[in-house]
Design an enzyme around this catalytic site. Structure first.
Site, PDB file in Angstrom:
ATOM      1  CE  LYS A 599      -7.437  -3.814  -2.224  1.00  0.00           C
ATOM      2  NZ  LYS A 599      -6.038  -4.027  -1.823  1.00  0.00           N
ATOM      3  CD  GLU A 626       0.137   6.546  -4.410  1.00  0.00           C
ATOM      4  OE1 GLU A 626      -0.743   6.079  -5.182  1.00  0.00           O
ATOM      5  OE2 GLU A 626       0.523   7.713  -4.432  1.00  0.00           O
ATOM      6  N   GLY A 684       2.795 -14.075  -2.339  1.00  0.00           N
ATOM      7  CA  GLY A 684       2.316 -12.876  -1.671  1.00  0.00           C
ATOM      8  C   GLY A 684       1.578 -11.921  -2.569  1.00  0.00           C
ATOM      9  CD  GLU A 687      -4.246 -10.414   1.805  1.00  0.00           C
ATOM     10  OE1 GLU A 687      -4.126 -11.031   2.885  1.00  0.00           O
ATOM     11  OE2 GLU A 687      -3.469  -9.502   1.455  1.00  0.00           O
ATOM     12  CG  ASP A 698      -8.067  -6.112  -4.998  1.00  0.00           C
ATOM     13  OD1 ASP A 698      -7.883  -5.658  -3.854  1.00  0.00           O
ATOM     14  OD2 ASP A 698      -7.268  -5.926  -5.936  1.00  0.00           O
ATOM     15  CE  LYS A 702      -5.933  -2.795  -6.001  1.00  0.00           C
ATOM     16  NZ  LYS A 702      -4.892  -3.587  -6.683  1.00  0.00           N
ATOM     17  N   GLY A 816       2.451  -7.762  -4.229  1.00  0.00           N
ATOM     18  CA  GLY A 816       3.523  -8.229  -3.358  1.00  0.00           C
ATOM     19  C   GLY A 816       3.651  -7.374  -2.123  1.00  0.00           C
TER      20      GLY A 816
END
Length: 842
Positions: A599, A626, A684, A687, A698, A702, A816
């Site tokens: 990202k 994506e 998973g 992180e 995060d 986005k 995941g």
């Protein structure tokens, strides 16, 4: 040692030609005797031999005065006497006297040439042919020593040629009776003829060379004279390859070629065959087989006149270096009859062979390719022919471009294929190769590109890969991407495993923060599995046998990919570091497509983002991400489709953190936040350091990515309400768990308060064109587009002008390694679709 009985006349006759490496020393000569012994089981053999490896080069240098005469002669003598001694021949074997006489003659010829300033062509041809004379004498002796009757024969005693020195034309193309009679005399006496290649007999009775590599031609001439069943060319490689393995490591031996394909490949630079080898074979339909004397068990490449049926339509790539382009231009030439005729006639008078011609239909510009050594003579010939035209201004100039190479695609598989030329020129363009001239014959058997010599490796690899995209029933010819992965966390390892196991693509590079590993021909599944398993166990790439350390491993990997000339390169970034922006920029600048799950790339500063998009647009390299939004959810491509259809995005609401969704569900079920975070890391979803999820950064990234994809203008600043304020804390901080549980208690109360009012507590991002993007807690009520969400699921709600009050909702797994890897693989499929025109790939 008992002699092999040859008195019974076998049905078949076979010509066996051995190259210089096949007769390089006593051990190789013994290997040849084993091959001939096996062949004699069901056929009569005639053997043709080149000089021992390196000998012809030595003799050429000697005749040109480029090597000290005494040193060269001593080296030649030591080399052949060492083999003679190692064979341990009987004292009465005639090879002892023959080798001594040949070495003595070589000294006489060398001394004669050394006494004059310019060596006469007659002496040059004779001296250069001595390597073959020595070689057949030793090979015939080795066969006799093994119990196989054999006689050395010098082809200049019977194989008649034209009078030209250096590269004579055999008259045996039309009359081979003398050759047949000489060979039959030896065969009828139950001996194997061992004949010198590369040399024939001129009209004056002196030796004439057939040109470098002419031993192949000798073999086919003997095969035609005897009406042989086949001609076998024994080399140090297992057949004719789809490209020069030195330029294209992934090239493979070809099973079958038509005569014309083999001839075109040889003409345009394939080193395995002499260009004229097939000419004597075609009329009589004699097949040639190129095989390895190193490993005779391999089948090799069969060359014959077969078409259709079960024959595989193979396309191969040949390369020809040391070429010059000579161009003649002038508007006054347009439409004038006979210009081309004058051009070729002048070059013919100067005895210059034209390798390739590229001409506009108006004749106002004609470009020819010649050997670079002939460039000066070609220019002089054309200036002389068109001197009056130049003086009148009808011809503007005669120009030369040196250091040129020609790369050629050859094969009947191109016939009647629409868009073949476009496919190949496009592949060269994407590889950064500038095309100087193009030539394609009406037979559609070959298409040639003149390029700068420094681009030869990139051009050969690009063209070799492009031919895989031509439709074929052969699944091994499926078009492939060459993929380099930066970042070998869970997502990177998952992508690597899928690329090797489930796609036709090649995995060529792997990099982590310590170092990189690069494999030009691609990692096998076993090799990539070994690396990724070691990585998952905590080992660094720099510590592995395949790896090497580097200051900037990802950039080093990209640079290695560029140097290799690998076509269809894609950089996959599954790291999480902002430093990758520079590497991505370098890749895009080189025309390498980039697929990122990082990202930090698409959410970088406005200035950097515009630079990335500008470079992408300029080079045509794709930048896809994506996986940076909703794992496997098709968000980016949906927004591209909406905007591409002329619709306008009005607003976006989204729950795009699978980690946060999972945490909210577990807290609502009564779990402690610290335990839930640890489980999210284990699964998973997050992180190892989940701070980016907990702080909301995060989702912040986005939001910026979505804003850019939606086409919203304005600030990239995002209002963020942290899910949990863990600023300055890490999982290793002593009170990390207790701080999390305190915050979890607050969230539990907020969940309960929302329930009392009939709402559900969500953690959402909101985008509208006029306001700052925001991220934070939101209470949604019954009937909301977010109803029914649970666990790590993500959901995005897109309101558009054309959809009115019925928004587009995309929902699915949002966290995941596997879903994120699936998004990366989906983007790779988009790259492949653009590169290969949507061709189905096995």
């Amino acid at each position: 040692m008992s002699e092999t009985t040859l008195s019974q006349e076998p049905v078949r006759v076979c010509i066996h030609k051995f190259g210089g490496t096949s007769v390089a020393d006593a051990d190789r000569l013994r290997a040849v005797t084993s091959i001939i012994r096996e062949a004699e089981r069901d056929s009569r053999s005639c053997v043709v031999s080149s000089a021992m490896a390196g000998v012809t080069d030595l003799l050429v240098a000697l005749s040109d005065g480029k090597k000290d005469r005494f040193e060269a002669l001593d080296q030649l003598e030591r080399q052949h006497l060492a083999v003679l001694a190692a064979l341990a021949l009987a004292d009465d074997d005639p090879a002892h006297d023959s080798i001594a006489a040949l070495l003595s003659e070589t000294r006489v010829l060398a001394d004669a040439i050394g006494s004059v300033r310019v060596a006469p062509e007659r002496l040059r041809d004779r001296l250069t042919s001595m390597g073959e004379r020595l070689a057949v004498t030793l090979l015939a002796a080795a066969l006799r020593q093994a119990g196989i009757p054999a006689s050395a024969m010098f082809a200049d005693e019977f194989l008649e040629t034209s009078g030209a020195f250096g590269e004579a034309d055999p008259t045996s193309f039309t009359d081979d009776r003398r050759t047949a009679a000489a060979l039959r005399a030896v065969l009828d006496s139950n001996r194997i003829p061992v004949v010198t290649g590369f040399v024939g007999r001129g009209p004056d009775g002196d030796a004439r060379l057939l040109g470098r590599g002419g031993s192949d031609l000798t073999a086919s001439l003997l095969g035609s004279a005897l009406g042989a069943d086949e001609v076998v060319i024994w080399t140090d490689v297992p057949g004719v390859f789809t490209a020069d393995p030195r330029l294209v490591p992934e090239s493979q031996p070809i099973v079958h070629l038509h005569y014309r394909e083999a001839s075109e490949m040889a003409y345009f630079g394939s080193k395995v065959l002499h260009p004229r080898t097939v000419i004597p074979l075609i009329a009589k339909g004699i097949p040639a087989i190129v095989r390895s004397s190193i490993d005779p068990s391999l089948p090799g490449t069969r060359i014959d006149g077969q078409v259709g049926g079960t024959r595989q339509e193979q396309i191969a790539v040949s390369t020809l270096r040391d070429i010059a382009l000579v161009s003649i231009e002038g508007g006054g030439l347009a439409g004038v009859a006979g210009v081309s005729a004058r051009l070729f006639a002048s070059l013919a008078r100067a005895q210059i062979s034209v390798v390739m011609i590229s001409q506009g239909s108006s004749e106002s510009s004609i470009c020819i390719a010649v050997r670079e050594a002939d460039a000066g003579a070609a220019e002089a010939a054309l200036r002389d022919e068109f001197r009056l035209d130049i003086a009148r201004g009808v011809v503007e100039d005669v120009s030369i471009r040196r250091t040129v190479s020609i790369v050629t695609a050859v094969g009947s598989g191109m016939k009647h294929r629409v868009g073949t030329a476009s496919l190949m020129s496009g592949a060269l363009s994407r590889a950064g190769v500038n095309i100087l001239a193009i030539a394609q014959g009406s037979s559609e058997l070959s298409i040639s590109f003149a390029i700068h010599d420094h681009s030869i490796r990139a051009a050969a690899r690009a063209l070799h890969e492009a031919v895989r995209a031509i439709p074929s029933e052969d699944p091994s010819r499926s078009p492939r991407l060459a993929i380099a992965i930066a970042g070998l966390g869970r997502v990177g390892r998952e992508v690597a495993a899928n690329v090797c196991a489930n796609t036709p693509d090649r995995l060529i590079g792997l990099a982590d923060s310590s170092g990189q590993a690069f494999a030009a021909a691609g990692f096998t599944h076993a090799e990539s599995t070994r690396v990724t398993h070691a990585k998952s166990s905590g080992e660094q790439i720099a510590e592995m046998p395949e790896g090497e350390s580097a200051r900037n491993p990802a950039l080093s990997m990209v640079e290695a990919s560029i140097r290799s000339g690998m076509p269809n390169l894609v950089l996959v970034d599954t790291s999480a570091t902002p430093a990758m922006v520079e590497t991505v920029l370098a890749a895009l600048s080189a025309g390498i497509d980039v697929v990122t799950a990082n990202k930090e790339i698409l959410a970088c500063s406005t200035e950097r983002y515009r630079e990335l998009r500008s470079v992408s647009a300029r080079t045509g390299a794709m930048l896809l991400g994506e996986a940076t939004i909703g794992a496997a959810l098709p968000v980016a491509r949906t927004l591209r489709t909406i905007r591409g259809a002329g619709d306008q995005v009005l607003r976006i609401e989204a729950s795009l953190s699978g980690t946060i969704g999972y945490l909210l569900g577990e807290i609502a079920a009564g779990e402690r936040l610290s335990q839930t975070v640890a489980r999210a890391v284990e699964l998973g979803y997050a992180e190892p350091d989940p701070s980016a999820d907990l702080l909301g950064s995060d989702m912040q990234r986005k939001a910026i990515i979505l804003k850019r994809l939606a086409g919203f203008e304005g600030t990239d600043n995002v209002l963020v309400e942290p899910f949990v304020d863990v600023n300055g804390l890490t999982p290793n901080t002593p009170d990390f768990d207790s701080r999390l549980d305190e915050a979890g208690a607050v969230i539990t109360r907020r969940i309960e308060e929302a329930k009392k009012s009939g709402a559900t507590l969500r953690y959402l991002l909101k985008l509208v064109p006029s306001d700052k993007p925001s991220v934070g807690f939101v209470e949604t009520h019954s009937g909301s587009s977010f109803d029914g969400m649970h666990g790590s699921e993500s959901r995005i709600v897109i309101h558009t002008e054309l959809n009115g009050d019925r928004p587009l909702v995309i929902s699915g797994a949002g966290a995941g390694a596997r879903p994120t890897a699936a998004a990366v693989l989906g983007d790779l499929a988009m790259v492949a679709e653009r590169r290969f025109g949507g061709r189905e790939r096995s």
